[in-house]
Design a protein around this motif. Structure first.
Motif, PDB file in Angstrom:
ATOM      1  N   ILE A   6     -11.601  15.430   0.792  1.00  0.00           N
ATOM      2  CA  ILE A   6     -10.839  14.638   1.755  1.00  0.00           C
ATOM      3  C   ILE A   6     -10.162  13.499   1.003  1.00  0.00           C
ATOM      4  N   LEU A   7      -8.839  13.523   1.009  1.00  0.00           N
ATOM      5  CA  LEU A   7      -8.026  12.495   0.367  1.00  0.00           C
ATOM      6  C   LEU A   7      -7.761  11.408   1.396  1.00  0.00           C
ATOM      7  N   ALA A   8      -8.551  10.340   1.327  1.00  0.00           N
ATOM      8  CA  ALA A   8      -8.459   9.285   2.334  1.00  0.00           C
ATOM      9  C   ALA A   8      -7.401   8.265   1.943  1.00  0.00           C
ATOM     10  N   HIS A   9      -6.746   7.707   2.957  1.00  0.00           N
ATOM     11  CA  HIS A   9      -5.810   6.607   2.745  1.00  0.00           C
ATOM     12  C   HIS A   9      -6.145   5.459   3.697  1.00  0.00           C
ATOM     13  N   SER A  10      -6.424   5.796   4.955  1.00  0.00           N
ATOM     14  CA  SER A  10      -6.922   4.810   5.926  1.00  0.00           C
ATOM     15  C   SER A  10      -8.319   5.251   6.357  1.00  0.00           C
ATOM     16  N   ILE A  42      -9.025   5.299  -2.160  1.00  0.00           N
ATOM     17  CA  ILE A  42      -8.533   4.108  -2.843  1.00  0.00           C
ATOM     18  C   ILE A  42      -7.976   3.183  -1.761  1.00  0.00           C
ATOM     19  N   SER A  43      -8.369   1.946  -1.773  1.00  0.00           N
ATOM     20  CA  SER A  43      -8.007   0.991  -0.730  1.00  0.00           C
ATOM     21  C   SER A  43      -6.521   1.053  -0.375  1.00  0.00           C
ATOM     22  N   MET A  44      -6.236   1.151   0.929  1.00  0.00           N
ATOM     23  CA  MET A  44      -4.855   1.187   1.396  1.00  0.00           C
ATOM     24  C   MET A  44      -4.109  -0.102   1.045  1.00  0.00           C
ATOM     25  N   ALA A  45      -4.844  -1.194   0.864  1.00  0.00           N
ATOM     26  CA  ALA A  45      -4.212  -2.470   0.517  1.00  0.00           C
ATOM     27  C   ALA A  45      -3.383  -2.350  -0.762  1.00  0.00           C
ATOM     28  N   ARG A  46      -3.811  -1.485  -1.664  1.00  0.00           N
ATOM     29  CA  ARG A  46      -3.099  -1.338  -2.931  1.00  0.00           C
ATOM     30  C   ARG A  46      -1.711  -0.718  -2.750  1.00  0.00           C
ATOM     31  N   SER A  47      -1.483  -0.090  -1.605  1.00  0.00           N
ATOM     32  CA  SER A  47      -0.212   0.605  -1.370  1.00  0.00           C
ATOM     33  C   SER A  47       0.680  -0.064  -0.341  1.00  0.00           C
TER      34      SER A  47
END
Length: 242
Positions: A6-10, A42-47
């Motif tokens: 699972i490739l998580a973003h949020s 990976i934390s969405m904040a980085r994007s």
């Protein structure tokens, strides 16, 4: 059985996809049973700055790092329970380390099976204004409809101020229901919930239109792939065939 990555973003949408995938196993395979699954986030904040500036290539690079880590963990394929992220995944670039399912394909295929003709699209402003769903639905002869500008602003603000942070309130639900009612009045025959947190706020029982739950539809497609009911995907990022 195949191993799902699972490739998580949020986080909230990814957690819902994880639960739905495992619960499908409990139902079909037996108590406590499900295919192997690994989640990387990976934390969405980085994007977020890149989203605001339209730098989809840098977001793709971040997501590709997650896919690489999933491959190292032994996953056979990935599913990304974040609709907006697919705008970045579709950017040209090197093949991702794993093949992946495309969330819009899962939603559009269900809309086609349901015989829909005009589907309302609710998601982030990036998704509502973007090409992913008009293209995926059009491949099945289905028209995509988005809310008007004021309603798009409302939907987007609630997503980022509340839903992705795990906050689900009655005023937010009422605002979304009003938006859906206006889309129904425009002739829509279903609403695609294509921010993966929206299904936690809007359920089929309360929606003025039949819902297409992108999170659970992706989880179901991933489960079918993991148990061999459907073949492994071949898409490794980049432009789709829609």
């Amino acid at each position: 059985m195949k191993h799902l990555g699972i490739l998580a973003h949020s986080t909230e949408g990814a957690a819902l996809c994880f639960r739905a995938f495992c619960q499908r196993g409990f139902t079909e395979l037996g108590p406590h049973e499900h295919p192997d699954v690994t989640l990387d986030c990976i934390s969405m904040a980085r994007s977020m700055d890149a989203w605001d500036s339209g730098d989809h290539q840098s977001i793709r690079a971040t997501l590709a790092t997650s896919v690489q880590r999933l491959a190292h963990a032994g996953a056979d394929f990935f599913a990304c329970p974040d609709n907006t992220a697919h705008m970045a995944l579709e950017q040209p670039g090197e093949d991702l380390a794993l093949p992946g399912l495309h969330i819009a394909d899962a939603v559009a295929a269900q809309a086609s099976r349901d015989g829909r003709e005009r589907v309302a699209v609710l998601g982030t402003r990036y998704t509502m204004d973007g090409p992913v769903y008009p293209r995926a639905l059009a491949a099945h002869g289905i028209q995509a409809e988005i809310p008007d500008a004021d309603d798009r602003r409302t939907v987007n603000e609630i997503i980022f101020a509340e839903l992705v942070n795990g906050v689900f309130t009655e005023p937010a639900r009422d605002a979304y229901l009003a938006v859906i009612e206006r889309l129904a009045a425009r002739g829509c025959d279903a609403v695609a919930l294509v921010c993966t947190e929206i299904p936690l706020l809007i359920t089929p029982e309360v929606s003025p239109l039949p819902t297409l739950d992108s999170t659970r539809l992706l989880a179901a497609a991933a489960f079918d792939t993991a148990i061999g009911r459907t073949p492994l995907p071949t898409w490794r990022g980049g432009p789709t065939a829609h």
